[in-house]
Motif scaffolding. Structure first.
Motif, mmCIF file in Angstrom:
data_model
loop_
_atom_site.group_PDB
_atom_site.id
_atom_site.type_symbol
_atom_site.label_atom_id
_atom_site.label_comp_id
_atom_site.label_asym_id
_atom_site.label_seq_id
_atom_site.Cartn_x
_atom_site.Cartn_y
_atom_site.Cartn_z
ATOM 1 N N ALA A 149 9.036 -58.970 -103.415
ATOM 2 C CA ALA A 149 9.653 -59.360 -102.216
ATOM 3 C C ALA A 149 10.439 -60.831 -102.098
ATOM 4 O O ALA A 149 11.272 -60.892 -101.385
ATOM 5 C CB ALA A 149 8.457 -59.794 -101.276
ATOM 6 N N ARG A 173 6.056 -55.341 -97.966
ATOM 7 C CA ARG A 173 6.748 -56.007 -96.958
ATOM 8 C C ARG A 173 5.981 -57.226 -96.582
ATOM 9 O O ARG A 173 4.708 -57.412 -96.559
ATOM 10 C CB ARG A 173 6.975 -55.343 -95.733
ATOM 11 N N GLU A 203 5.822 -48.922 -99.813
ATOM 12 C CA GLU A 203 6.648 -49.954 -99.420
ATOM 13 C C GLU A 203 5.718 -51.418 -99.446
ATOM 14 O O GLU A 203 4.742 -51.121 -99.018
ATOM 15 C CB GLU A 203 7.077 -49.742 -97.955
ATOM 16 N N GLU A 234 4.591 -59.589 -93.684
ATOM 17 C CA GLU A 234 4.118 -59.310 -92.076
ATOM 18 C C GLU A 234 3.439 -60.261 -91.647
ATOM 19 O O GLU A 234 2.230 -60.241 -92.087
ATOM 20 C CB GLU A 234 3.777 -57.968 -91.953
#
Length: 294
Positions: free
Chosen positions: A19, A268, A266, A270
Motif C-alpha cells: 500500500a 486497500r 485487493e 479504509e
C-alpha cells in the motif's frame, strides 16, 4: 481462530508495504489444480454425495504449509509447443474457456493431468480417445512418475513414449484464482474438476503432503468453519461450491457454466484500517489496524 482460513503472520506487514509503494509485485506463474471426486456407490461409502480427494501440505512448506489443498502445481513450459495426443474439446475451445492462447491452454491442461498423476497416482489418459489406463502401479510407471516429478521428463514426451492420449474431456474448468500481489510466491491458478476413473486408485505420491483424505465437501467445509482444517480462500470457496452436487458427473457437467473470471485479492486503506478482500467472496475479508498488528 474462528475458522480455518490460512492467514500468514507476515501478511499485514507485506500489505502495508504494498500500500505504501515499498513492495513490487512479482509476476504470477501459471499453475493448475484438480478437484478429484468419486461417487460413494462405487466405493462402498454411505450416502451423501461424492467425496473429494484432499492433501495436507507439510508444515515445512514455504507456501501454505499445513493447509489442505488439491493435487496441483506449476505449468511446465515444455508442454506449450509440443502437440500431444488429445481427446475432448479442441485446443481452440480450451483456449477460449481458459482465457489463454492455444499453446498455454495445452500446457495448463497438461499441468492439471500431470500433477494429478504426480501427487495422487491418477492418470487421465488412455491408449485411445475413449479409454483410460487402468493400472499405474508398476515399477516402470513409478520410474516415469519420478522422472516427471524431477522434471527429467516432460509430460508431452511421457504421453508420446507410452502412446497415450490425454483425456481433456474428463476435466471441467471450474475457477481461476491469482495469488495476492503482496505474496512473494504468486500463481495464476486454474481449478479443474474431474471424476476418479474406473479401476484407478489414489495414493499419497506427493513429497509435499503428509496426509491425504477422501472427504465430502460439506464435511470438509464444516471442519474448516470449526477451525479444524486449514485452507486457503480458493480451496474453501471451490469446496463450498461442490456441496450442491449429488454425483461427480453432475459436478463435471456443471463446470461449463462456472465463471472463470480471475479472482485477485485487493488490499486497500479504509478509514484507518487495512482491508484485505477477495471480490465476490466476502467471507474472506480481513480488517486490521493500518499501523499496528491485526
Amino acid at each position: 481462530m474462528s475458522n480455518g482460513q490460512w492467514y500468514p503472520p507476515e501478511w499485514p506487514d507485506r500489505i502495508r508495504a504494498l500500500a505504501n509503494g515499498e513492495l513490487t509485485a512479482v509476476a504470477p506463474k501459471r499453475a493448475a489444480t484438480v478437484m478429484l471426486l468419486r461417487d460413494p456407490v462405487d466405493h462402498g461409502d454411505a450416502g451423501g454425495g461424492p467425496a473429494l480427494y484432499m492433501l495436507r501440505r507439510r508444515a515445512s512448506m514455504a507456501f501454505a504449509g499445513g493447509a489442505y489443498a488439491y493435487p496441483g502445481g506449476g505449468v511446465d513450459p515444455r508442454d506449450d509447443d509440443h502437440l500431444v495426443g488429445w481427446s475432448g474439446p479442441s485446443l481452440d475451445e480450451w483456449a477460449v474457456r481458459l482465457g489463454a492462447d492455444t499453446a498455454s491452454a495445452q500446457a495448463i491442461v497438461c499441468a492439471a493431468v500431470r500433477e494429478t498423476y504426480e501427487e495422487a497416482g491418477v492418470l487421465l489418459a488412455g491408449p485411445t480417445a475413449g479409454t483410460v489406463v487402468s493400472d499405474t502401479t508398476g515399477d516402470d510407471w513409478e520410474a516415469d512418475r519420478a522422472a516427471l516429478v524431477a522434471r527429467e521428463l516432460s509430460f508431452a514426451d511421457f504421453l508420446d513414449r507410452r502412446g497415450l492420449v490425454l483425456r481433456s474431456d474428463l476435466l471441467g474448468a471450474w475457477a481461476r484464482w491469482i495469488t495476492p500481489e503482496f505474496e512473494p510466491r504468486r500463481y495464476d491458478t486454474w481449478f479443474f474438476v474431474a471424476a476418479l476413473p474406473e479401476g484407478q486408485r489414489t495414493r499419497n505420491a506427493s513429497t509435499e503432503a503428509d496426509r491425504v483424505v477422501w472427504i465430502r465437501p460439506a464435511e470438509a467445509a464444516e471442519a474448516y468453519d470449526r477451525g479444524e482444517l486449514l485452507m486457503m480462500p480458493p480451496t474453501i470457496s471451490t469446496l463450498r461450491e461442490l456441496q450442491r452436487y449429488a454425483t461427480a458427473a453432475e459436478a463435471l457437467a456443471a463446470a461449463s457454466g462456472q465463471d472463470l473470471t480471475p479472482v485477485l485479492a485487493e488490499a486497500r486503506l479504509e478509514e484507518g484500517e487495512l482491508v484485505l478482500s477477495w471480490p465476490g467472496h466476502e467471507e474472506f475479508t480481513k480488517r486490521l489496524p493500518a499501523g499496528g498488528t491485526p
